[in-house]
Design a protein around this motif. Structure first.
Motif, PDB file in Angstrom:
ATOM      1  N   ARG A  59     115.858  62.769 158.678  1.00  0.00           N
ATOM      2  CA  ARG A  59     116.383  62.784 157.418  1.00  0.00           C
ATOM      3  C   ARG A  59     117.671  63.408 157.420  1.00  0.00           C
ATOM      4  N   ARG A  60     118.418  62.664 156.332  1.00  0.00           N
ATOM      5  CA  ARG A  60     119.757  63.048 156.035  1.00  0.00           C
ATOM      6  C   ARG A  60     120.229  64.665 155.992  1.00  0.00           C
ATOM      7  N   ALA A  61     119.439  65.065 155.543  1.00  0.00           N
ATOM      8  CA  ALA A  61     119.412  66.734 155.298  1.00  0.00           C
ATOM      9  C   ALA A  61     119.645  67.370 156.531  1.00  0.00           C
ATOM     10  N   LEU A  63     120.820  66.304 159.311  1.00  0.00           N
ATOM     11  CA  LEU A  63     121.955  66.111 159.943  1.00  0.00           C
ATOM     12  C   LEU A  63     123.267  66.746 159.564  1.00  0.00           C
ATOM     13  N   LYS A  64     123.033  67.525 158.250  1.00  0.00           N
ATOM     14  CA  LYS A  64     124.380  68.122 157.846  1.00  0.00           C
ATOM     15  C   LYS A  64     124.284  69.488 158.699  1.00  0.00           C
ATOM     16  N   TRP A  69     121.353  69.250 163.675  1.00  0.00           N
ATOM     17  CA  TRP A  69     121.810  68.152 164.433  1.00  0.00           C
ATOM     18  C   TRP A  69     121.695  67.982 165.730  1.00  0.00           C
TER      19      TRP A  69
END
Lengths: 214, 350
Positions: A59-61, A63-64, A69
């Motif tokens: 999920r993109r969240a 990776l932040k 990450w």
């Protein structure tokens, strides 16, 4: 000793692995699911497939955040590296052909095998060390988690040490560690290898049937 | 030539006898021989300057030429190098077997002895006052993970490397030649595979710890006063004192040297000449021995030598008193930073 490890011990370990894996899988499948009283709003099958495949992409969240990450990266590195080494390293393909299935497939080139092994070691070391130094994972980690990581590391390490394929002793150590791993497998968290599509599929089917977009 | 110069200087410095002396090669006067006599020259090499005079069957002359590393010509380009024997290799072998092994063992022994002596004289460095119970974050999770990752990989590489360097001397008397073969094979493959992992760890270490290890003025005073190690007086320091910074930069410099030379040795087809691999090997072993010697002291101080040091790298937090006693400038800076944070700020979920 090597004759024992490559003979009776191997067959015993394989039998325990297959028998108890089938038993546990069967037990999970026979548990069944809840009975639905409400009408379906969507497709359960589509939801299952979507969840199984979709959850492979992080999920993109996640990776932040730097901390998460690196966990995502290490997880992918370890699992993909191990998959490549286990199924496409030339000695393994040779072993599968001669001792298991009777047929093989094209193995990776040697450099590919080395790169895959590096990723597998990197991911496993990072994640296992994290279990010790992150206060949250240190608290929730059980003996099973450390045994699973330790045994997997032992298998990888002994395989790496036996790369030259010259020493019977080193080959025996690798076989012995693989057999321990196979025996421990069905009774441990390592079994997620087979249950992950069932778990994700069930959740996805539930969401798909209810028309939930998750 | 460069390799010969470096090694010759080292041999002179340490007064070790050279087992290979440079012999002036003077071709003997060729005896006239009838044509059709058997040429002992290997069929693969046809010398540009003949290793063997036409018609001569002087095998010792032929061997002298080959042994001195004279280049011939190959009948086929695919056959590889036109030098059958690289004479510099004998010099490299002697340096490795005598100079490096001997002085490397001395260095490691000296490091262990110095650590033991420090422990005997100074004992464990304990906190002067009781812990307050209030904790300050010293190392973040990524810093701790990278540190322990590098430590584990370094220990494995150090062990396998020492087996490769000293195995013949130490393991043969214990396990015999066949036993050494098992250890050496395992060590070689393990060492080659883990090498690139070490290189990644060194890079990560530099990125995460580099800024806090840059030299500052306080470090000069710390060094000038001998760190207060034997007087027990506290010397002000920032997050890392000068001793820790020196160790950090030793790790980085030797780490880079070891990684670069190790990668060349791992992928030896990248070398254009054998002497490059021999130099790389010397750099690799020297850097590794220095790093292992330093690690002996670091492991002692970081585990039992300094009370609270291990906790810092495992949990990431240290007691306020520990921070004030060992790194007071950093402790004051951390307190100011914490005081400036707005009240009621919720830490992000991680």
């Amino acid at each position: 000793m090597i004759a024992f490890l490559e003979g009776p011990a191997w067959y015993a370990a394989l039998t325990i692995f297959v028998a108890f894996s089938l038993w546990r899988l069967g037990w999970v499948l026979l548990m069944g699911g809840e009975k639905h009283k409400s009408p379906a709003r969507g497709s359960a099958a589509a939801g299952a497939i979507k969840n199984v495949l979709g959850e492979m992409v992080p999920r993109r969240a996640f990776l932040k955040r730097g901390k998460v990450w690196f966990v995502v990266f290490a997880g992918y590195a370890f699992h993909l590296g191990l998959f490549a080494v286990l199924l496409f390293a030339a000695p393994h393909v040779d072993f599968i052909e001669k001792r298991l299935l009777g047929f093989g497939w094209t193995a990776m080139p040697y450099w590919g095998f080395i790169v895959a092994a590096e990723f597998a070691f990197l991911g496993l070391l990072l994640l296992w060390i994290r279990r010790f130094v992150d206060p949250v994972t240190r608290l929730i980690s059980r003996l099973d988690d450390h045994l699973a990581a330790g045994l997997t590391f032992l298998v990888l390490l002994t395989g790496c040490l036996a790369l030259g394929q010259q020493s019977v002793i080193l080959r025996g150590m690798h076989m012995g560690s693989v057999e321990l791993w196979l025996i421990y497998f069905p009774f441990s968290s390592l079994f997620h290898t087979f249950t992950w599509p069932l778990s994700r599929g069930y959740t996805g089917a539930l969401f798909g049937r209810r028309g939930i977009r998750a | 030539m460069r390799l010969l110069t470096v090694f010759s200087l080292l041999m002179l410095i340490f007064a070790l006898p050279a087992s290979v002396s440079a012999q002036d090669f003077k071709p003997p006067v060729p005896a006239s021989r009838p044509s059709g006599t058997v040429s002992p020259a290997p069929s693969l090499v046809r010398p540009e300057q003949p290793l063997l005079e036409r018609g001569s069957d002087d095998i010792s002359q032929l061997w002298r030429g080959i042994r001195m590393g004279r280049r011939g010509t190959l009948s086929s380009k695919s056959l590889g190098t036109p030098v059958l024997v690289q004479s510099e290799g004998e010099l490299w072998r002697n340096v490795r077997s005598t100079l490096v092994q001997t002085y490397g063992a001395y260095l490691l022994g000296l490091a262990a002895a110095a650590t033991l002596l420090f422990w005997l004289l100074r004992g464990r460095i304990r906190l002067k006052e009781k812990p307050t119970g209030r904790l300050i974050e010293r190392f973040t999770l990524p810093e701790r993970v990278v540190h322990w990752y590098l430590a584990v990989v370094f220990l494995f590489l150090g062990t396998t490397g020492l087996i490769l360097l000293f195995g013949r001397s130490i393991l043969i008397p214990v396990f015999g030649r066949e036993g050494l073969a098992v250890f050496a094979s395992a060590a070689l493959h393990g060492h080659n595979l883990f090498g690139p992992l070490f290189a990644l760890g060194v890079i990560a270490m530099l990125v995460l710890y580099g800024r806090d290890n840059l030299p500052k003025m306080a470090d000069l005073k710390w060094l000038a006063t001998g760190a207060g190690l034997f007087t027990g007086r506290h010397i002000p320091s920032w997050k890392f004192n000068a001793g820790e910074k020196i160790w950090f930069w030793i790790v980085i410099v030797t780490g880079v040297a070891i990684s670069a030379s190790g990668l060349l040795l791992d992928f030896s087809y990248l070398a254009t000449d054998l002497s490059q691999l021999q130099i790389a090997h010397f750099v690799h072993v020297s850097g590794a021995l220095i790093a292992i010697a330093g690690a002996i002291g670091h492991i002692y101080l970081g585990s039992v030598g300094v009370e609270g040091a291990l906790d810092a790298m495992v949990t990431g937090e240290v007691d306020e008193n520990w921070a004030r006693e060992h790194h007071d400038l950093w402790a004051a800076q951390s307190s100011e930073t914490k005081a400036e944070e707005p009240v009621g700020r919720v830490a992000p979920a991680e």
